[in-house]
Design a protein around this motif. Structure first.
Motif, PDB file in Angstrom:
ATOM      1  N   GLY A  44      77.046  31.261 -13.493  1.00  0.00           N
ATOM      2  CA  GLY A  44      77.796  30.122 -12.968  1.00  0.00           C
ATOM      3  C   GLY A  44      77.219  28.840 -13.516  1.00  0.00           C
ATOM      4  O   GLY A  44      76.045  28.777 -13.861  1.00  0.00           O
ATOM      5  N   ARG A  45      78.069  27.839 -13.620  1.00  0.00           N
ATOM      6  CA  ARG A  45      77.586  26.539 -14.090  1.00  0.00           C
ATOM      7  C   ARG A  45      78.506  25.423 -13.584  1.00  0.00           C
ATOM      8  O   ARG A  45      79.684  25.662 -13.286  1.00  0.00           O
ATOM      9  N   VAL A  46      77.931  24.244 -13.498  1.00  0.00           N
ATOM     10  CA  VAL A  46      78.761  23.067 -13.256  1.00  0.00           C
ATOM     11  C   VAL A  46      78.954  22.427 -14.623  1.00  0.00           C
ATOM     12  O   VAL A  46      78.012  22.316 -15.404  1.00  0.00           O
ATOM     13  N   LYS A  47      80.178  22.063 -14.930  1.00  0.00           N
ATOM     14  CA  LYS A  47      80.482  21.507 -16.250  1.00  0.00           C
ATOM     15  C   LYS A  47      79.669  20.228 -16.479  1.00  0.00           C
ATOM     16  O   LYS A  47      79.664  19.342 -15.620  1.00  0.00           O
ATOM     17  N   PRO A  48      78.998  20.131 -17.621  1.00  0.00           N
ATOM     18  CA  PRO A  48      78.238  18.905 -17.879  1.00  0.00           C
ATOM     19  C   PRO A  48      79.164  17.684 -17.977  1.00  0.00           C
ATOM     20  O   PRO A  48      80.331  17.821 -18.375  1.00  0.00           O
ATOM     21  N   MET A  70      91.137  18.816 -12.642  1.00  0.00           N
ATOM     22  CA  MET A  70      90.249  19.614 -13.496  1.00  0.00           C
ATOM     23  C   MET A  70      89.761  20.810 -12.679  1.00  0.00           C
ATOM     24  O   MET A  70      89.021  20.666 -11.717  1.00  0.00           O
ATOM     25  N   GLN A  71      90.242  21.983 -13.092  1.00  0.00           N
ATOM     26  CA  GLN A  71      90.026  23.155 -12.235  1.00  0.00           C
ATOM     27  C   GLN A  71      88.703  23.865 -12.486  1.00  0.00           C
ATOM     28  O   GLN A  71      88.321  24.743 -11.733  1.00  0.00           O
ATOM     29  N   ASP A  72      88.035  23.508 -13.577  1.00  0.00           N
ATOM     30  CA  ASP A  72      86.828  24.289 -13.914  1.00  0.00           C
ATOM     31  C   ASP A  72      85.550  23.457 -13.934  1.00  0.00           C
ATOM     32  O   ASP A  72      84.631  23.763 -14.686  1.00  0.00           O
ATOM     33  N   ILE A  73      85.489  22.431 -13.083  1.00  0.00           N
ATOM     34  CA  ILE A  73      84.223  21.692 -12.982  1.00  0.00           C
ATOM     35  C   ILE A  73      83.168  22.661 -12.431  1.00  0.00           C
ATOM     36  O   ILE A  73      82.038  22.694 -12.898  1.00  0.00           O
ATOM     37  N   LEU A  76      82.564  30.049 -12.513  1.00  0.00           N
ATOM     38  CA  LEU A  76      81.838  31.307 -12.300  1.00  0.00           C
ATOM     39  C   LEU A  76      82.349  32.306 -13.308  1.00  0.00           C
ATOM     40  O   LEU A  76      83.536  32.277 -13.664  1.00  0.00           O
ATOM     41  N   ARG A  77      81.460  33.167 -13.764  1.00  0.00           N
ATOM     42  CA  ARG A  77      81.867  34.196 -14.725  1.00  0.00           C
ATOM     43  C   ARG A  77      81.364  35.543 -14.233  1.00  0.00           C
ATOM     44  O   ARG A  77      80.185  35.663 -13.874  1.00  0.00           O
ATOM     45  N   ILE A  78      82.255  36.501 -14.189  1.00  0.00           N
ATOM     46  CA  ILE A  78      81.879  37.845 -13.742  1.00  0.00           C
ATOM     47  C   ILE A  78      82.054  38.803 -14.907  1.00  0.00           C
ATOM     48  O   ILE A  78      83.149  38.901 -15.471  1.00  0.00           O
ATOM     49  N   TYR A 119      90.306  37.333 -17.539  1.00  0.00           N
ATOM     50  CA  TYR A 119      91.217  37.124 -16.408  1.00  0.00           C
ATOM     51  C   TYR A 119      90.697  35.915 -15.638  1.00  0.00           C
ATOM     52  O   TYR A 119      89.538  35.892 -15.231  1.00  0.00           O
ATOM     53  N   HIS A 120      91.538  34.910 -15.474  1.00  0.00           N
ATOM     54  CA  HIS A 120      91.087  33.693 -14.795  1.00  0.00           C
ATOM     55  C   HIS A 120      91.716  33.534 -13.412  1.00  0.00           C
ATOM     56  O   HIS A 120      92.922  33.717 -13.262  1.00  0.00           O
ATOM     57  N   LEU A 121      90.862  33.198 -12.461  1.00  0.00           N
ATOM     58  CA  LEU A 121      91.349  32.861 -11.123  1.00  0.00           C
ATOM     59  C   LEU A 121      90.956  31.426 -10.824  1.00  0.00           C
ATOM     60  O   LEU A 121      89.799  31.054 -11.038  1.00  0.00           O
ATOM     61  N   ALA A 138      87.604  25.735  -8.152  1.00  0.00           N
ATOM     62  CA  ALA A 138      86.639  26.403  -9.040  1.00  0.00           C
ATOM     63  C   ALA A 138      87.394  27.435  -9.858  1.00  0.00           C
ATOM     64  O   ALA A 138      88.449  27.929  -9.441  1.00  0.00           O
ATOM     65  N   GLU A 139      86.869  27.722 -11.036  1.00  0.00           N
ATOM     66  CA  GLU A 139      87.510  28.741 -11.878  1.00  0.00           C
ATOM     67  C   GLU A 139      86.579  29.950 -12.001  1.00  0.00           C
ATOM     68  O   GLU A 139      85.402  29.798 -12.320  1.00  0.00           O
ATOM     69  N   ILE A 140      87.137  31.124 -11.733  1.00  0.00           N
ATOM     70  CA  ILE A 140      86.368  32.357 -11.922  1.00  0.00           C
ATOM     71  C   ILE A 140      86.938  33.083 -13.137  1.00  0.00           C
ATOM     72  O   ILE A 140      88.127  33.384 -13.178  1.00  0.00           O
ATOM     73  N   TRP A 150      82.442  38.461 -27.504  1.00  0.00           N
ATOM     74  CA  TRP A 150      83.329  37.739 -28.423  1.00  0.00           C
ATOM     75  C   TRP A 150      83.435  36.260 -28.024  1.00  0.00           C
ATOM     76  O   TRP A 150      83.269  35.368 -28.854  1.00  0.00           O
ATOM     77  N   ALA A 151      83.693  36.009 -26.735  1.00  0.00           N
ATOM     78  CA  ALA A 151      83.929  34.626 -26.278  1.00  0.00           C
ATOM     79  C   ALA A 151      82.684  33.758 -26.462  1.00  0.00           C
ATOM     80  O   ALA A 151      82.778  32.581 -26.804  1.00  0.00           O
ATOM     81  N   THR A 152      81.507  34.361 -26.259  1.00  0.00           N
ATOM     82  CA  THR A 152      80.264  33.597 -26.402  1.00  0.00           C
ATOM     83  C   THR A 152      80.057  33.171 -27.847  1.00  0.00           C
ATOM     84  O   THR A 152      79.734  32.018 -28.137  1.00  0.00           O
ATOM     85  N   ILE A 153      80.291  34.108 -28.768  1.00  0.00           N
ATOM     86  CA  ILE A 153      80.117  33.801 -30.196  1.00  0.00           C
ATOM     87  C   ILE A 153      81.165  32.767 -30.630  1.00  0.00           C
ATOM     88  O   ILE A 153      80.842  31.768 -31.276  1.00  0.00           O
ATOM     89  N   GLU A 154      82.409  32.999 -30.220  1.00  0.00           N
ATOM     90  CA  GLU A 154      83.478  32.093 -30.625  1.00  0.00           C
ATOM     91  C   GLU A 154      83.247  30.697 -30.062  1.00  0.00           C
ATOM     92  O   GLU A 154      83.493  29.690 -30.726  1.00  0.00           O
ATOM     93  N   HIS A 155      82.720  30.639 -28.840  1.00  0.00           N
ATOM     94  CA  HIS A 155      82.462  29.350 -28.211  1.00  0.00           C
ATOM     95  C   HIS A 155      81.402  28.565 -28.996  1.00  0.00           C
ATOM     96  O   HIS A 155      81.562  27.372 -29.239  1.00  0.00           O
TER      97      HIS A 155
END
Ligand code: 0O2
Length: 211
Positions: A44-48, A70-73, A76-78, A119-121, A138-140, A150-155
């Motif tokens: 989990g993180r708070v957006k910088p 802004m929905q993802d300030i 959380l990532r599962i 999958y985003h909630l 919050a965005e999960i 994949w997403a980590t590398i692409e990010h």
């Protein structure tokens, strides 16, 4: 200014902290009951602040509308082992009484053009402050380990190229996304056997400190 941001972000920090404990608690319950846990790990993180401002400019969100728009300030990532686990996690979250799902985005059935799958909630989560209750968005993000790889590398590459990937890199990433998808498919087919092995393993080794 810095103090203002700190105050603005405090409820988000609290929400991320609480949600991490709660989501890790789900994992713990499965482990205690010797069941396959659909949750491998949670981050989990708070957006910088600089990312909040960049996104606000990109999306035309004025700073006094951040809370609503802004929905993802709070994020959380599962991470799950298998694609099938994602559905189970979503169902568990749907049944919770301490939050409300207000939007679902299925980038697994409908992957993004980049190749991104997850999958985003978007949830509304009440935090208890000394001034009373405050509901925050919050965005999960729920994804498999392969999707996360994949997403980590692409990010990180995105950060380097500022979103403007050279054509060859874009194609490579799309191919890598396809390979990650294939890996998930393969793993699903042998899922039952893996689970049986994990069950035997966890019985034989005792529990580690971060179980
Ligand atoms: P961070 O914190 O750097 O990850 P939109 O982007 O317009 O479709 P929106 O409202 O931003 O829609 O929400 P969406 O797409 O549900 O969620 C955005 C977040 O999903 C991103 O956050 C990423 O975390 C993740 N994401 C979406 N698409 C991609 C992608 O192609 N690659 C990767 N690696 N991640 C993606 P941010 O804002 O980028 O912030």
């Amino acid at each position: 200014m810095e103090k203002e941001w700190e105050l603005f972000l405090a409820p988000y920090e609290q929400a991320v902290g609480e949600m991490k404990v709660k989501l890790r608690g789900i994992r713990k319950q499965f482990r205690e009951q010797n069941k396959h846990t659909p949750i491998e790990f949670v981050t989990g993180r708070v957006k910088p602040v600089d990312s909040i401002l960049t996104k606000a400019t990109l999306r035309n969100i004025s700073v006094d509308r951040l809370e609503e728009e802004m929905q993802d300030i709070a994020g959380l990532r599962i991470m799950c082992q298998f694609v099938e686990d994602i559905r189970q996690v979503v169902d568990i979250i749907r049944n919770r009484k301490d939050l409300q799902i207000i939007q679902e985005r299925d980038y697994i059935t409908n992957k993004k053009e980049s190749g991104y799958r997850s999958y985003h909630l978007v949830i509304e989560y009440p935090v208890q402050l000394i001034t009373g209750e405050k509901k925050i968005l919050a965005e999960i993000q729920i994804r498999t380990l392969a999707m996360n790889f994949w997403a980590t590398i692409e990010h990180s590459l995105n950060y380097k190229y500022q979103g403007a990937f050279p054509e060859e890199m874009k194609e490579r990433l799309q191919r890598a996304a396809e390979a990650a998808y294939q890996l998930d498919e393969e793993m699903s087919t042998i899922r039952e056997e893996i689970q049986e092995a994990q069950h035997l393993f966890s019985h034989g080794r005792g529990k580690s400190k971060d179980d």
